[in-house]
Write an enzyme that holds these catalytic residues in place. Structure first.
Site, mmCIF file in Angstrom:
data_model
loop_
_atom_site.group_PDB
_atom_site.id
_atom_site.type_symbol
_atom_site.label_atom_id
_atom_site.label_comp_id
_atom_site.label_asym_id
_atom_site.label_seq_id
_atom_site.Cartn_x
_atom_site.Cartn_y
_atom_site.Cartn_z
ATOM 1 N N THR A 132 5.699 -1.354 7.146
ATOM 2 C CA THR A 132 5.016 -0.593 8.183
ATOM 3 C C THR A 132 5.479 -0.991 9.582
ATOM 4 O OG1 THR A 132 2.855 -0.347 9.242
ATOM 5 C CG2 THR A 132 3.161 -2.318 7.949
ATOM 6 N N ASP A 133 5.307 -0.079 10.541
ATOM 7 C CA ASP A 133 5.625 -0.415 11.933
ATOM 8 C C ASP A 133 4.621 -1.417 12.525
ATOM 9 O OD1 ASP A 133 3.430 1.289 12.147
ATOM 10 O OD2 ASP A 133 4.310 2.590 13.671
ATOM 11 N N GLU A 134 3.482 -1.605 11.822
ATOM 12 C CA GLU A 134 2.427 -2.458 12.394
ATOM 13 C C GLU A 134 2.853 -3.926 12.476
ATOM 14 O OE1 GLU A 134 -1.540 -1.423 11.082
ATOM 15 O OE2 GLU A 134 -0.920 0.621 10.628
ATOM 16 N N TYR A 157 -4.023 -7.089 7.928
ATOM 17 C CA TYR A 157 -3.131 -6.188 7.180
ATOM 18 C C TYR A 157 -1.691 -6.360 7.640
ATOM 19 C CZ TYR A 157 -0.528 -1.862 6.234
ATOM 20 O OH TYR A 157 0.449 -0.959 5.872
ATOM 21 N N LYS A 161 1.730 -7.789 5.678
ATOM 22 C CA LYS A 161 2.967 -7.019 5.508
ATOM 23 C C LYS A 161 4.142 -7.760 6.170
ATOM 24 C CE LYS A 161 3.473 -3.441 3.839
ATOM 25 N NZ LYS A 161 3.713 -3.004 2.420
#
Ligand code: NAD
Ligand code: TYD
Length: 351
Positions: A132-134, A157, A161
């Site tokens: 993810t970009d997060e 989260y 990741k």
């Protein structure tokens, strides 16, 4: 060429679209969908392909190393597209350990099994980790996330990741595991569990329930139609360079409030309500703890190197999405029955 691909998380939102694309587009590939079927996993997402002879379902938990090793031994997969994860930021705030177990330990278990199965014979093998970009954190002063942007995860989260991404790169460096990683922006489209913004709000509007906007609704996300993400995954799987990272995004930024207004307007029209009716449901609630302000992906690398680009304009994608949820009320009723009500009360009662 014949391939045996293990796709994890294929009963979830994005995974189901990836499984469908691969099963239909590559009849010579054997596709093994491994999923634990958590609250987010739903085999009804893929009923259209379940009878195809190149599709197989394996129910397993990636946290269970023995089960995963046994499956690799039995099926001798030659590549993995790893999507299984705990994926919702709000849940990671109330229960971070679940995220450590599935997203970190689960990913390491899969790589250990792949490494042992492939025993140094890495030609033609691939471990593709979907991220993810997060992991890049929150943008405050303009700019975009590049593949070279330093990691700065801010939620449990995104930290889980980011940790799994680091492990994947470490396995490439240390054991020469052939890996590729992609980091995508927010997805929207059919089959998304209604804990995430867009399906939650579509369902609430339909049921005349309040639309809980966190903070002032000023946070910005970059939205990509889920089928375009699946197409990007197909590109990275077939053309991505081993060891590389590819950012995937739609160059499609919206503040939450502007996005919600688009959804409200479209819903008014489709439900035959007076314009402005659904917007009245907007209710400002306590902000998410540590709420990232803005995500924005620079997707030029995958566009230039692999020739991918989004196929849908946002206006078309959101129309298709709303139509899908309105035409699939039974799907929505099924996933929102049972424990969903308990989740909803615990997440929103105190806000
Ligand atoms: P999702 O929550 O809809 O689906 C996750 C799937 O993984 C479910 O089918 C679930 O049953 C399965 N799963 C969970 N724990 C498991 C376990 N221990 N063992 C086996 N299966 C398990 O998630 P999603 O939104 O489809 O996201 C898929 C992947 O894409 C995730 O890795 C996520 O981090 C990443 N991603 C998501 C987005 C997004 O906007 N949703 C954006 C970028 C990247
Ligand atoms: P979400 O769909 O949970 O994705 P992510 O947090 O991974 O970006 O949320 C998208 C945005 O919408 C995010 O800024 C949080 C906000 N949001 C609300 O305002 N209200 C809600 O009920 C939800 C679920 C999200």
């Amino acid at each position: 060429m014949n391939k045996k691909i293990l796709i994890t998380g294929g009963a979830g939102f994005i995974g189901s679209h990836v499984v469908r694309l691969f099963v239909n587009k590559y009849p010579d590939y054997q596709i093994y969908n491994l999923d634990k079927l958590t609250y987010a996993g739903n085999l009804k997402n893929i009923t259209d392909i379940e009878k195809k002879t190149n599709y197989h379902f394996l129910r397993a938990d990636i946290v269970d190393a023995i089960a995963i090793n046994n499956l690799f031994e039995e099926y001798q997969f030659d590549s993995v597209i790893h999507l299984a994860a705990e994926s919702h930021v709000d849940r990671s705030i109330t229960n971070p350990l679940d995220f450590v177990m599935t997203n970190v330990l689960g990913t390491v278990n899969l790589m250990n099994a792949a490494k042992d199965c492939w025993k140094g014979e890495m030609e033609g093998k691939l471990f593709y980790h979907v991220s993810t970009d997060e992991v890049y954190g929150s943008l405050h002063d303009g700019g975009f996330f590049l593949e070279t942007t330093p990691y700065d995860p801010q939620s449990p989260y995104s930290a889980s990741k980011a940790s799994s991404d680091h492990f994947v790169r470490a396995y490439h460096n240390t054991y020469k595991l052939p890996i590729v990683i992609s980091n995508c922006s927010n997805n929207y489209g059919p089959n998304q569990f209604p804990e995430k913004l867009i399906p939650l709000f579509i369902n609430n509007i339909r049921n005349n329930k309040p639309l809980p906007v966190y903070g002032k609704g000023e946070n910005v996300r970059d939205w990509l139609y889920v089928v375009d993400h699946a197409r990007a995954i197909d590109n990275v799987y077939h053309k991505g360079k081993i060891g590389e990272t590819y950012n995937i995004g739609g160059f499609n930024e919206w503040t939450n409030l502007d996005l919600i207004k688009v959804v409200c307007k479209a819903m008014d029209k489709k439900l035959g309500r007076l314009q402005g009716e659904s917007e009245k449901l907007i209710t400002y609630v306590t902000d998410r703890a540590g709420h990232d302000l803005r995500y924005a992906i620079d997707a030029h690398k995958i566009m230039n190197d692999l020739g991918w680009q989004p196929s849908l304009q946002f206006e078309e994608g959101i129309e298709k999405t709303i139509d899908w949820y309105l035409n699939n009320q039974q799907w929505m009723d099924e996933v929102t029955s049972g424990t969903y009500a308990k989740y909803y009360d615990s997440m929103y009662a105190s806000r």
